[in-house]
Design a protein around this motif. Structure first.
Motif, PDB file in Angstrom:
ATOM      1  N   ILE A 177       7.925   1.683 -15.403  1.00 46.29           N
ATOM      2  CA  ILE A 177       8.307   1.229 -14.064  1.00 46.29           C
ATOM      3  C   ILE A 177       7.243   1.595 -13.042  1.00 46.29           C
ATOM      4  O   ILE A 177       6.841   0.768 -12.207  1.00 46.29           O
ATOM      5  N   HIS A 178       6.753   2.841 -13.083  1.00 44.45           N
ATOM      6  CA  HIS A 178       5.722   3.256 -12.134  1.00 44.45           C
ATOM      7  C   HIS A 178       4.444   2.434 -12.311  1.00 44.45           C
ATOM      8  O   HIS A 178       3.786   2.078 -11.325  1.00 44.45           O
ATOM      9  N   GLN A 179       4.096   2.108 -13.546  1.00 37.40           N
ATOM     10  CA  GLN A 179       2.929   1.256 -13.773  1.00 37.40           C
ATOM     11  C   GLN A 179       3.154  -0.129 -13.171  1.00 37.40           C
ATOM     12  O   GLN A 179       2.224  -0.732 -12.624  1.00 37.40           O
ATOM     13  N   GLY A 180       4.377  -0.628 -13.282  1.00 37.86           N
ATOM     14  CA  GLY A 180       4.697  -1.926 -12.698  1.00 37.86           C
ATOM     15  C   GLY A 180       4.540  -1.924 -11.190  1.00 37.86           C
ATOM     16  O   GLY A 180       3.978  -2.865 -10.606  1.00 37.86           O
ATOM     17  N   VAL A 181       5.030  -0.876 -10.543  1.00 39.58           N
ATOM     18  CA  VAL A 181       4.899  -0.761  -9.087  1.00 39.58           C
ATOM     19  C   VAL A 181       3.427  -0.654  -8.695  1.00 39.58           C
ATOM     20  O   VAL A 181       2.951  -1.334  -7.777  1.00 39.58           O
ATOM     21  N   TYR A 182       2.701   0.205  -9.407  1.00 44.11           N
ATOM     22  CA  TYR A 182       1.279   0.428  -9.120  1.00 44.11           C
ATOM     23  C   TYR A 182       0.486  -0.869  -9.236  1.00 44.11           C
ATOM     24  O   TYR A 182      -0.280  -1.234  -8.332  1.00 44.11           O
ATOM     25  N   ASN A 183       0.667  -1.587 -10.340  1.00 48.43           N
ATOM     26  CA  ASN A 183      -0.068  -2.833 -10.542  1.00 48.43           C
ATOM     27  C   ASN A 183       0.340  -3.904  -9.532  1.00 48.43           C
ATOM     28  O   ASN A 183      -0.479  -4.734  -9.141  1.00 48.43           O
ATOM     29  N   GLY A 184       1.613  -3.878  -9.121  1.00 49.52           N
ATOM     30  CA  GLY A 184       2.054  -4.827  -8.103  1.00 49.52           C
ATOM     31  C   GLY A 184       1.396  -4.566  -6.758  1.00 49.52           C
ATOM     32  O   GLY A 184       0.848  -5.481  -6.123  1.00 49.52           O
ATOM     33  N   LEU A 185       1.411  -3.315  -6.331  1.00 54.21           N
ATOM     34  CA  LEU A 185       0.851  -2.985  -5.021  1.00 54.21           C
ATOM     35  C   LEU A 185      -0.668  -3.093  -5.000  1.00 54.21           C
ATOM     36  O   LEU A 185      -1.258  -3.310  -3.934  1.00 54.21           O
ATOM     37  N   LEU A 186      -1.306  -2.961  -6.161  1.00 52.37           N
ATOM     38  CA  LEU A 186      -2.764  -3.161  -6.222  1.00 52.37           C
ATOM     39  C   LEU A 186      -3.142  -4.595  -5.858  1.00 52.37           C
ATOM     40  O   LEU A 186      -4.254  -4.843  -5.390  1.00 52.37           O
ATOM     41  N   GLN A 187      -2.223  -5.535  -6.070  1.00 56.56           N
ATOM     42  CA  GLN A 187      -2.506  -6.931  -5.740  1.00 56.56           C
ATOM     43  C   GLN A 187      -2.724  -7.130  -4.239  1.00 56.56           C
ATOM     44  O   GLN A 187      -3.295  -8.136  -3.810  1.00 56.56           O
ATOM     45  N   LEU A 188      -2.258  -6.169  -3.437  1.00 55.70           N
ATOM     46  CA  LEU A 188      -2.428  -6.265  -1.988  1.00 55.70           C
ATOM     47  C   LEU A 188      -3.828  -5.869  -1.542  1.00 55.70           C
ATOM     48  O   LEU A 188      -4.244  -6.204  -0.422  1.00 55.70           O
ATOM     49  N   ALA A 189      -4.561  -5.134  -2.385  1.00 51.68           N
ATOM     50  CA  ALA A 189      -5.829  -4.535  -1.975  1.00 51.68           C
ATOM     51  C   ALA A 189      -6.800  -5.518  -1.315  1.00 51.68           C
ATOM     52  O   ALA A 189      -7.389  -5.198  -0.270  1.00 51.68           O
ATOM     53  N   PRO A 190      -7.000  -6.732  -1.851  1.00 43.25           N
ATOM     54  CA  PRO A 190      -7.972  -7.644  -1.219  1.00 43.25           C
ATOM     55  C   PRO A 190      -7.563  -8.084   0.188  1.00 43.25           C
ATOM     56  O   PRO A 190      -8.402  -8.629   0.928  1.00 43.25           O
ATOM     57  N   PHE A 191      -6.309  -7.860   0.557  1.00 42.24           N
ATOM     58  CA  PHE A 191      -5.815  -8.350   1.847  1.00 42.24           C
ATOM     59  C   PHE A 191      -5.590  -7.232   2.864  1.00 42.24           C
ATOM     60  O   PHE A 191      -5.186  -7.499   3.992  1.00 42.24           O
ATOM     61  N   VAL A 192      -5.838  -5.986   2.454  1.00 45.54           N
ATOM     62  CA  VAL A 192      -5.704  -4.863   3.380  1.00 45.54           C
ATOM     63  C   VAL A 192      -6.787  -4.975   4.456  1.00 45.54           C
ATOM     64  O   VAL A 192      -7.968  -5.178   4.146  1.00 45.54           O
ATOM     65  N   LYS A 193      -6.404  -4.828   5.706  1.00 46.22           N
ATOM     66  CA  LYS A 193      -7.335  -5.095   6.801  1.00 46.22           C
ATOM     67  C   LYS A 193      -8.350  -3.984   6.998  1.00 46.22           C
ATOM     68  O   LYS A 193      -9.510  -4.234   7.298  1.00 46.22           O
ATOM     69  N   TYR A 194      -7.909  -2.742   6.842  1.00 47.75           N
ATOM     70  CA  TYR A 194      -8.802  -1.634   7.144  1.00 47.75           C
ATOM     71  C   TYR A 194      -8.881  -0.659   5.967  1.00 47.75           C
ATOM     72  O   TYR A 194      -7.846  -0.225   5.457  1.00 47.75           O
ATOM     73  N   ASP A 195     -10.083  -0.338   5.558  1.00 46.95           N
ATOM     74  CA  ASP A 195     -10.347   0.688   4.547  1.00 46.95           C
ATOM     75  C   ASP A 195      -9.565   0.437   3.247  1.00 46.95           C
ATOM     76  O   ASP A 195      -8.662   1.190   2.878  1.00 46.95           O
ATOM     77  N   ARG A 196      -9.951  -0.627   2.563  1.00 50.13           N
ATOM     78  CA  ARG A 196      -9.297  -0.971   1.301  1.00 50.13           C
ATOM     79  C   ARG A 196      -9.505   0.106   0.244  1.00 50.13           C
ATOM     80  O   ARG A 196      -8.631   0.353  -0.587  1.00 50.13           O
ATOM     81  N   GLU A 197     -10.671   0.735   0.265  1.00 53.74           N
ATOM     82  CA  GLU A 197     -10.942   1.789  -0.715  1.00 53.74           C
ATOM     83  C   GLU A 197      -9.981   2.950  -0.552  1.00 53.74           C
ATOM     84  O   GLU A 197      -9.514   3.543  -1.535  1.00 53.74           O
ATOM     85  N   ALA A 198      -9.671   3.291   0.690  1.00 56.87           N
ATOM     86  CA  ALA A 198      -8.729   4.377   0.942  1.00 56.87           C
ATOM     87  C   ALA A 198      -7.335   3.997   0.450  1.00 56.87           C
ATOM     88  O   ALA A 198      -6.605   4.836  -0.098  1.00 56.87           O
ATOM     89  N   TYR A 199      -6.989   2.728   0.627  1.00 56.74           N
ATOM     90  CA  TYR A 199      -5.684   2.252   0.158  1.00 56.74           C
ATOM     91  C   TYR A 199      -5.573   2.363  -1.355  1.00 56.74           C
ATOM     92  O   TYR A 199      -4.592   2.896  -1.882  1.00 56.74           O
TER      93      TYR A 199
END
Length: 212
Positions: A177-199
């Motif tokens: 389950i935690h892997q599922g959440v992690y991989n899901g939220l990683l999909q947001l990374a290209p769209f994060v406005k500020y400091d994607r690396e920190a995200y």
């Protein structure tokens, strides 16, 4: 302690057996045997395995609808997305046999097809609400047409992640389950406005903490 009704015992036992053994491998005789009742007693409550499946879907549908509508009715804080998605995956995992044998089940229980389709539609609507919430907080920047595609990808990820992981070497349900959440939220990374690396670094750190 109040005595559990026979009907509820049948449903609980069937759910456990369907999830662990596979729905196709379990008969009503098997369920009755595990509970310690006669097949006739089980038949008094449910006129066959399909009736049990439909009753379990009633429970699954009610629980998942309650969870999925929460962020539609009230936007989440950014930091609450992990917890929310974990709960969604947890609900799906609790009734995972539906996803593992969905084609066979819908063939035998055709009345469930439109209801399952509505759940998929609700997942997309929920994912759109999550993306809208993140966008309103200036956390992500995404075009409207891409947002719809993202919501569809998230809905598919929610639906089939656990089935996909059933073929992996990871067997611990919490870790899956935690892997599922992690991989899901990683999909947001290209769209994060500020400091994607920190995200992504923060996501990875939190995932490692939860997996420890």
């Amino acid at each position: 302690m109040p005595k559990i009704k026979t009907r509820d015992r049948i449903l609980r036992t069937a759910l456990e057996l369907f999830n662990t053994e596979g729905e196709a491998q379990v008969s009503t005789v098997d369920i009755a045997s595990v509970i310690g009742i006669s097949p006739g007693n089980l038949y008094y409550h449910f006129k066959g395995k399909e009736a049990i499946i439909e009753a379990l879907f009633d429970d699954f549908e009610a629980e998942l609808q309650q969870v999925l509508t929460a962020p539609i009715n009230r936007p989440l804080a950014v930091e609450d997305n992990w917890i929310f998605l974990y709960i969604v995956f947890e609900e799906i995992n609790d009734f995972r046999f539906f996803y593992e044998a969905i084609s066979s089940i819908l063939e035998r229980c055709p009345a469930l097809r439109p209801r399952f389709a509505r759940l998929l539609s609700l997942k997309k609507k929920t994912c759109l609400a999550l993306l809208d919430g993140l966008e309103s907080k200036d956390f992500i920047a995404v075009r409207e047409e891409e947002k719809n595609r993202m919501a569809e990808r998230f809905a598919m990820h929610m639906s089939f992640w656990i089935q996909y992981m059933s073929f992996s070497e990871v067997k611990d349900e919490r870790a899956v389950i935690h892997q599922g959440v992690y991989n899901g939220l990683l999909q947001l990374a290209p769209f994060v406005k500020y400091d994607r690396e920190a995200y992504t670094a923060l996501l990875t750190e939190y995932f490692q903490e939860q997996s420890a």
